[in-house]
Motif scaffolding. Structure first.
Motif, PDB file in Angstrom:
ATOM      1  N   ILE A 163     -39.468  13.593   9.653  1.00 23.87           N
ATOM      2  CA  ILE A 163     -40.042  12.361   9.113  1.00 23.87           C
ATOM      3  C   ILE A 163     -39.672  12.258   7.638  1.00 23.87           C
ATOM      4  O   ILE A 163     -39.997  13.140   6.839  1.00 23.87           O
ATOM      5  N   GLU A 164     -38.992  11.184   7.267  1.00 30.04           N
ATOM      6  CA  GLU A 164     -38.551  10.999   5.896  1.00 30.04           C
ATOM      7  C   GLU A 164     -39.735  10.648   4.982  1.00 30.04           C
ATOM      8  O   GLU A 164     -40.664   9.961   5.407  1.00 30.04           O
ATOM      9  N   PRO A 165     -39.698  11.099   3.722  1.00 27.88           N
ATOM     10  CA  PRO A 165     -40.780  10.752   2.783  1.00 27.88           C
ATOM     11  C   PRO A 165     -41.002   9.251   2.659  1.00 27.88           C
ATOM     12  O   PRO A 165     -42.149   8.794   2.574  1.00 27.88           O
ATOM     13  N   GLU A 166     -39.917   8.453   2.685  1.00 18.98           N
ATOM     14  CA  GLU A 166     -40.074   7.008   2.547  1.00 18.98           C
ATOM     15  C   GLU A 166     -40.810   6.388   3.721  1.00 18.98           C
ATOM     16  O   GLU A 166     -41.423   5.333   3.587  1.00 18.98           O
ATOM     17  N   THR A 167     -40.717   7.024   4.896  1.00 18.66           N
ATOM     18  CA  THR A 167     -41.468   6.529   6.056  1.00 18.66           C
ATOM     19  C   THR A 167     -42.960   6.580   5.768  1.00 18.66           C
ATOM     20  O   THR A 167     -43.701   5.622   6.063  1.00 18.66           O
ATOM     21  N   VAL A 168     -43.419   7.683   5.203  1.00 15.33           N
ATOM     22  CA  VAL A 168     -44.836   7.834   4.881  1.00 15.33           C
ATOM     23  C   VAL A 168     -45.224   6.909   3.737  1.00 15.33           C
ATOM     24  O   VAL A 168     -46.254   6.239   3.781  1.00 15.33           O
ATOM     25  N   ARG A 169     -44.395   6.861   2.707  1.00 14.46           N
ATOM     26  CA  ARG A 169     -44.704   6.024   1.554  1.00 14.46           C
ATOM     27  C   ARG A 169     -44.765   4.537   1.943  1.00 14.46           C
ATOM     28  O   ARG A 169     -45.643   3.803   1.479  1.00 14.46           O
ATOM     29  N   ASP A 170     -43.830   4.097   2.788  1.00 13.51           N
ATOM     30  CA  ASP A 170     -43.848   2.699   3.228  1.00 13.51           C
ATOM     31  C   ASP A 170     -45.102   2.383   4.020  1.00 13.51           C
ATOM     32  O   ASP A 170     -45.684   1.294   3.905  1.00 13.51           O
ATOM     33  N   TYR A 171     -45.524   3.338   4.860  1.00 15.21           N
ATOM     34  CA  TYR A 171     -46.726   3.145   5.665  1.00 15.21           C
ATOM     35  C   TYR A 171     -47.955   3.008   4.757  1.00 15.21           C
ATOM     36  O   TYR A 171     -48.785   2.094   4.923  1.00 15.21           O
ATOM     37  N   VAL A 172     -48.068   3.914   3.779  1.00 15.52           N
ATOM     38  CA  VAL A 172     -49.193   3.877   2.854  1.00 15.52           C
ATOM     39  C   VAL A 172     -49.142   2.613   2.003  1.00 15.52           C
ATOM     40  O   VAL A 172     -50.166   1.963   1.760  1.00 15.52           O
ATOM     41  N   ARG A 173     -47.947   2.245   1.546  1.00 20.09           N
ATOM     42  CA  ARG A 173     -47.801   1.044   0.718  1.00 20.09           C
ATOM     43  C   ARG A 173     -48.286  -0.196   1.462  1.00 20.09           C
ATOM     44  O   ARG A 173     -48.974  -1.045   0.885  1.00 20.09           O
ATOM     45  N   THR A 174     -47.954  -0.307   2.749  1.00 18.42           N
ATOM     46  CA  THR A 174     -48.383  -1.476   3.515  1.00 18.42           C
ATOM     47  C   THR A 174     -49.887  -1.478   3.727  1.00 18.42           C
ATOM     48  O   THR A 174     -50.522  -2.541   3.713  1.00 18.42           O
ATOM     49  N   LEU A 175     -50.487  -0.305   3.924  1.00 20.33           N
ATOM     50  CA  LEU A 175     -51.947  -0.228   4.026  1.00 20.33           C
ATOM     51  C   LEU A 175     -52.598  -0.790   2.765  1.00 20.33           C
ATOM     52  O   LEU A 175     -53.573  -1.555   2.835  1.00 20.33           O
ATOM     53  N   LEU A 176     -52.059  -0.412   1.607  1.00 22.72           N
ATOM     54  CA  LEU A 176     -52.612  -0.886   0.343  1.00 22.72           C
ATOM     55  C   LEU A 176     -52.414  -2.393   0.191  1.00 22.72           C
ATOM     56  O   LEU A 176     -53.339  -3.117  -0.217  1.00 22.72           O
ATOM     57  N   LEU A 177     -51.201  -2.868   0.505  1.00 23.75           N
ATOM     58  CA  LEU A 177     -50.907  -4.291   0.406  1.00 23.75           C
ATOM     59  C   LEU A 177     -51.866  -5.109   1.254  1.00 23.75           C
ATOM     60  O   LEU A 177     -52.445  -6.098   0.794  1.00 23.75           O
ATOM     61  N   TRP A 178     -52.010  -4.711   2.492  1.00 26.81           N
ATOM     62  CA  TRP A 178     -52.829  -5.487   3.421  1.00 26.81           C
ATOM     63  C   TRP A 178     -54.295  -5.458   3.019  1.00 26.81           C
ATOM     64  O   TRP A 178     -55.003  -6.468   3.132  1.00 26.81           O
ATOM     65  N   GLY A 179     -54.766  -4.310   2.555  1.00 31.48           N
ATOM     66  CA  GLY A 179     -56.141  -4.243   2.082  1.00 31.48           C
ATOM     67  C   GLY A 179     -56.396  -5.228   0.955  1.00 31.48           C
ATOM     68  O   GLY A 179     -57.420  -5.920   0.925  1.00 31.48           O
ATOM     69  N   ASP A 180     -55.435  -5.327   0.027  1.00 31.35           N
ATOM     70  CA  ASP A 180     -55.577  -6.277  -1.082  1.00 31.35           C
ATOM     71  C   ASP A 180     -55.527  -7.724  -0.591  1.00 31.35           C
ATOM     72  O   ASP A 180     -56.263  -8.584  -1.085  1.00 31.35           O
TER      73      ASP A 180
END
Length: 410
Positions: A123-140
């Protein structure tokens, strides 16, 4: 010691799945990994992203993980990202780093340790970072759009505290309208749903159900039989508890459509709201300078439950090892959120509070609900607010999906 050992309980299912599916996966792997498998408006999803998301979901112990479920998750992410761009929402690197640390803490790891561990199963680091980034975006996005509408009034809060929000024997009598939400009718459906939420009369709602609903109940004016509150989806039950007879919910996404419910009656057979818990846990204290990470790794390998700790630290006094049982509300500051993330038998490191002090390790032994203790007013308010936000967010995502151009390719 490798962080992979500390994440082994999560990683092993991934390895098993990869080995089990390897023969079937070879033809797919031979294809271009960066080929487009879906277009979502002006964005695309690649085969590589689908494979990566499926592996991440396995690490997260998502049930019934398939490439199709991973693809649908990525399609939803593209819609969430587009909504965030349209709203001008951009998380900072500091926000993403904080979100990653919080995400990794569920496995008792730092963000860096988590990225190292998952990289060992591809699992690439960007896969995790993109997943977390979208969680933050959607929450906002959801908070910006729906906070004002999701915040319960004092009257709604009084009602929820009197009746409770889950389980028990409370029953509700509802009428329903199910509206189709395909791409062709999405705009008209949203307008119609907004108008229907203003209905207050029972006869008017029944007439609308006969005219617009696609559910079988339309022939009976949308009327349903008595339903136990505990049988309803968790995002619906708290909303119903804030309604008065005749009120209509906001649109709620269901399979293939949007649902609106009118409360006709509510029958209360249950005690007041209860949701507090007692936490049974073991606390280990260590002197300043102890390598708490190494101690935690050792204990994970040598123990499975709290009783095992007393064998490892045989004869230790209460100043070193204690087993405690307390209501969650009585726990010292900062400890409750740590224990909330643990399952029985799991442990977490408690860093020193001040420089030069000793740290600790805590293990959750058991979590038990306290039925006789009511939630505080603020806890009920927050519970209702969060669940309402979730319901609004799900409905908004359903609207985005219905209005989007989505094309999948084999």
């Amino acid at each position: 010691m490798s962080p992979l050992i500390r994440l082994s309980a999560l990683i092993v299912p991934v390895l098993a799945l990869m080995l089990a599916l390897w023969p079937a996966a070879q033809p797919a792997m031979a294809q271009n990994l960066f080929a487009t498998v879906a277009q979502v408006n002006d964005s695309v999803v690649t085969r590589f992203e689908v494979i990566q998301r499926a592996r991440l979901f396995q690490v997260m112990r998502r049930p019934n993980v398939t490439e199709e479920s991973a693809l649908q998750s990525l399609i939803d992410d593209r819609l969430k990202q587009e909504a965030a761009r349209n709203a001008g929402i951009v998380p900072t690197e500091e926000d993403i780093s904080f979100g990653l640390e919080d995400f990794a803490s569920r496995a008792n790891l730092t963000g860096e340790e988590f990225l190292i561990a998952v990289s060992e199963v591809g699992i690439e680091p960007e896969t995790v970072r993109d997943y977390v980034r979208t969680l933050l975006l959607w929450g906002d996005v959801v908070r910006e759009r729906f906070t004002a509408r999701a915040r319960p009034s004092d009257a709604e809060l009084d009602r929820a505290m009197a009746l409770g929000t889950e389980g028990g024997s409370t029953r509700v009598l509802l009428s329903e309208i199910i509206l189709p939400i395909s791409a062709e009718v999405a705009a008209a459906t949203r307008e119609r749903a907004a108008a229907l939420t203003e209905i207050r009369g029972f006869d008017a709602f029944s007439a609308a159900a006969r005219r617009f609903s696609v559910a079988p109940s339309r022939t009976d004016g949308g009327r349903l039989d008595w339903l136990p509150l505990s049988d309803l989806p968790p995002q619906i039950a708290p909303i119903l508890l804030t309604l008065q007879p005749g009120d209509v919910t906001q649109p709620i996404p269901v399979q293939g459509g949007l649902a609106l419910f009118q409360l006709r009656a509510l029958e209360d057979r249950r005690p007041p709201l209860a949701g507090q818990v007692t936490l049974d846990y073991a606390m280990l204290r260590f002197p300043a300078g102890t390598d708490l990470g190494a101690e935690a790794t050792r204990l994970r390998a040598e123990t499975d439950r709290c009783d095992d700790l007393f064998g490892v630290f045989k004869g230790a006094g209460e100043d070193r090892l204690q087993r405690l049982s307390e209501a969650r509300s009585a726990l010292p500051g900062g400890l409750a959120p740590v224990l909330d993330r643990l399952d029985p038998g799991e442990l977490a490191v408690l860093p020193p509070r001040v420089a030069g002090a000793g740290g600790g390790i805590v293990m959750l032994c058991e979590r038990a609900e306290i039925r006789e203790e009511d939630l505080s007013r603020e806890e009920v308010r927050q519970q209702l607010f969060i669940r309402r936000l979730e319901a609004f967010g799900e409905a908004y995502l359903a609207e985005l999906r219905a209005a989007a151009f989505i094309e999948t390719r084999q």
